[in-house]
Scaffold this motif. Structure first.
Motif, PDB file in Angstrom:
ATOM      1  N   CYS A  90      -6.180   9.192   2.907  1.00  0.00           N
ATOM      2  CA  CYS A  90      -6.108   7.737   2.981  1.00  0.00           C
ATOM      3  C   CYS A  90      -6.330   7.280   4.420  1.00  0.00           C
ATOM      4  CB  CYS A  90      -4.751   7.243   2.478  1.00  0.00           C
ATOM      5  SG  CYS A  90      -4.679   5.447   2.392  1.00  0.00           S
ATOM      6  N   HIS A 108       1.350   4.388  -2.976  1.00  0.00           N
ATOM      7  CA  HIS A 108       1.397   5.850  -2.874  1.00  0.00           C
ATOM      8  C   HIS A 108       2.580   6.384  -3.702  1.00  0.00           C
ATOM      9  CE1 HIS A 108      -1.500   7.088   0.307  1.00  0.00           C
ATOM     10  NE2 HIS A 108      -1.439   5.806   0.611  1.00  0.00           N
ATOM     11  N   HIS A 158       0.821  -1.201   0.000  1.00  0.00           N
ATOM     12  CA  HIS A 158       0.000   0.000   0.000  1.00  0.00           C
ATOM     13  C   HIS A 158       0.868   1.271   0.000  1.00  0.00           C
ATOM     14  CE1 HIS A 158      -3.891   2.040   1.071  1.00  0.00           C
ATOM     15  NE2 HIS A 158      -2.992   2.998   1.051  1.00  0.00           N
ATOM     16  N   HIS A 160       0.235   2.209   6.839  1.00  0.00           N
ATOM     17  CA  HIS A 160       1.440   2.411   6.019  1.00  0.00           C
ATOM     18  C   HIS A 160       2.677   2.194   6.859  1.00  0.00           C
ATOM     19  CE1 HIS A 160      -1.870   4.960   4.668  1.00  0.00           C
ATOM     20  NE2 HIS A 160      -1.474   4.690   3.446  1.00  0.00           N
TER      21      HIS A 160
HETATM   22 ZN    ZN Z   1      -2.705   4.816   1.836  1.00  0.00          ZN
END
Ligand code: ZN
Length: 400
Positions: free
Chosen positions: A195, A101, A97, A199
Motif C-alpha cells: 500500500c 486494512h 483507510h 495511515h
Molecule cells: Zn493502505
C-alpha cells in the motif's frame, strides 16, 4: 521527482519547499511542482489531500511521472512556498483507510474472503469482498473483531521490502504490478499488504469501526463502514433520529420498532375504514347527483366539481353514477394548495358525443394532459381556478 514527505512523516501538516515548475492547466489553473511535498496525491483508493500553498487553496493533487502536481487557481509569487494541509480532511482519510486494512484483514481471517474493491469517498466508504451472502451474525463478528483490533491499539507499520523478500510475508494480496521494491503496510496480527497511502501510526487512532450495511454487487458483497470521526457523526445522526422517534411514539428507544409496527398497522386499518367510508359517501353523492341532474334525450347530465378528491375517488364516483342509468358525467377536482386539477368525462357507451375529444378541448383550457376513448377519458395538470366554467363549457358542447 518530488520528495514524498508523507512517507517519512505521515503526520507532517506544514512544510517549506522550492518551486521547480509551474505548468499552465486547463480552465486557467496552474500546476505547481515542488522539490518536496507533504500533499498526498490521489491513489490506491484514497482521495488526494487539499490545503494551501502560501495561502493559495490547493484544489487537487496528482502524480505525473514522479512529479507531484498541486492544482491552484493563482500562481505563487516566490521560488519557495509554505505548504499547509487541510489536516481534518487528511486525518479523516487516514482513519478510513487504516480502518479499511483492519476490516479487510478481519473478513479475510474470519471468512477467507479477498478484498476485490475499495472506495473512499466524501460520504461513503466500502470494500467489496468475495462473499455471496453475509448474515447479521457474520457482520457482528467482523465488527467485534475489527473493534477489538482498534482497542488493542496495534502498531500500523510501513516498510520498503525488496520483491525477492516478499515470500517471507503473509500478504493479504499481491502487488498490482512487478516492482523492485514494495511498500508494505502491516497492522500487527491483522493485515499485511502492499500500500502506498497514508495511515495512522497505531490502530487506536482509527476510533470506532461501524459496519453500516451490505449489499450484493456482481458476485461480491459490498460492505459499507465508517471509522472514527465518521462513526461519531453517524452515531450522532442515528441517535438523534432514535430519540426523536422515541419522543414522538412515547416509548423507550428500544421499543421504537414495535411501537412503529403497531402504529403502521393502526394506520392501515384506518385507511381501510376511510376507503369504505368514502365509497359509501360516493354512493350517496352519486345518487343525489343522478337524481338532481337535468335530463336530455333520455340521458342524465351530471356535472360536478368535487373538492379535494383523488383521481381514483373521481373514477369511483363516475362508475357509481353510470351504474344508476344512462348518463353523461362531467367531473372535476383539484387542490390549489397541491397545485393540481383533474378532469374525468364519462358516459354510457354509445350514448353521447366523444368523451376523449371533449376532454382534449377542456384540457386546452386547464393546460393539462390526458386521454381516453369515446366513453371514458381523464386527465389533469396544475391547479385551475375556473373548473366550474370548464365543466359548463363541456356541458354546453354535450347539449349541442
Ligand atoms: Zn493502505
Amino acid at each position: 521527482m518530488t520528495e514524498k514527505l508523507y512517507y517519512a512523516d505521515q503526520y507532517l501538516q506544514e512544510f517549506a519547499a522550492t518551486v521547480t515548475e509551474v505548468r499552465p492547466l486547463a480552465g486557467s489553473l496552474w500546476g505547481v511542482v515542488l522539490d518536496r511535498t507533504a500533499f498526498y496525491p490521489e491513489g490506491g483508493g484514497q482521495p488526494c489531500d487539499k490545503g494551501w500553498l502560501d495561502g493559495i487553496p490547493v484544489s487537487a493533487v496528482y502524480e505525473d511521472n514522479g512529479a507531484i502536481v498541486h492544482v491552484v487557481a493563482e500562481r505563487p509569487v516566490g521560488q519557495t512556498v509554505h505548504g499547509r494541509l487541510d489536516w481534518e480532511r487528511r486525518f479523516d482519510h487516514m482513519q478510513q483507510h487504516s480502518g479499511e486494512h483492519i476490516v479487510s484483514g478481519v473478513f479475510g481471517d474470519l471468512f477467507g474472503t479477498e478484498n476485490v474493491g475499495f472506495h473512499l469517498g466524501a460520504d461513503r466508504v466500502y470494500i467489496d469482498v468475495t462473499l455471496t451472502e453475509l448474515t447479521d451474525e457474520q457482520t457482528a463478528a467482523a465488527e467485534a473483531a475489527a473493534n477489538a483490533a482498534v482497542f488493542a491499539n496495534l502498531p500500523v507499520k510501513s516498510e520498503i521490502v525488496a520483491a525477492g523478500e516478499l515470500a517471507k510475508y503473509h500478504l493479504r494480496k499481491r502487488p498490482a504490478k512487478e516492482y523492485a521494491n514494495i511498500r508494505l503496510v502491516t497492522v500487527e496480527g491483522i493485515d499485511c499488504c502492499p500500500c502506498g497511502s497514508t495511515h495512522v501510526a497505531a490502530s487506536g487512532e482509527i476510533g470506532l469501526i461501524k459496519i453500516r450495511g451490505w449489499e450484493r454487487k456482481a458476485g461480491a458483497t459490498r460492505v459499507d463502514f465508517v471509522c472514527g470521526g465518521r462513526a461519531l457523526a453517524d452515531y450522532r445522526l442515528t441517535s438523534a433520529v432514535a430519540r426523536e422517534l422515541s419522543t414522538r411514539l412515547s416509548v423507550p428507544v428500544e421499543e421504537v420498532p414495535a411501537a412503529f409496527a403497531r402504529q403502521a398497522s393502526k394506520g392501515e386499518s384506518l385507511n381501510r375504514l376511510l376507503q369504505s367510508a368514502r365509497q359509501e359517501l360516493n354512493r350517496h353523492l352519486a345518487a343525489s347527483l343522478y337524481d338532481e341532474a337535468d335530463e336530455l334525450a333520455g340521458l342524465r347530465l351530471v356535472v360536478a366539481v368535487v373538492p379535494d378528491a383523488t383521481p381514483g375517488e373521481l373514477s369511483d364516483l363516475a362508475r357509481q353514477v353510470l351504474a344508476r342509468g344512462r348518463a353523461v358525467v362531467l367531473l372535476a377536482t383539484g387542490s390549489a394548495e397541491a397545485n393540481k386539477s383533474h378532469l374525468l368525462f364519462a358516459c354510457t357507451p354509445g350514448a353521447a358525443a366523444d368523451m376523449g375529444g371533449l376532454l382534449k378541448k377542456a384540457l386546452q383550457a386547464t393546460g393539462g394532459q390526458g386521454g381516453g376513448n369515446a366513453h371514458w377519458a381523464q386527465g389533469g395538470g396544475s391547479w385551475c381556478d375556473s373548473l366550474a366554467a370548464v365543466l359548463a363549457a363541456a356541458r354546453k358542447d354535450v347539449s349541442a
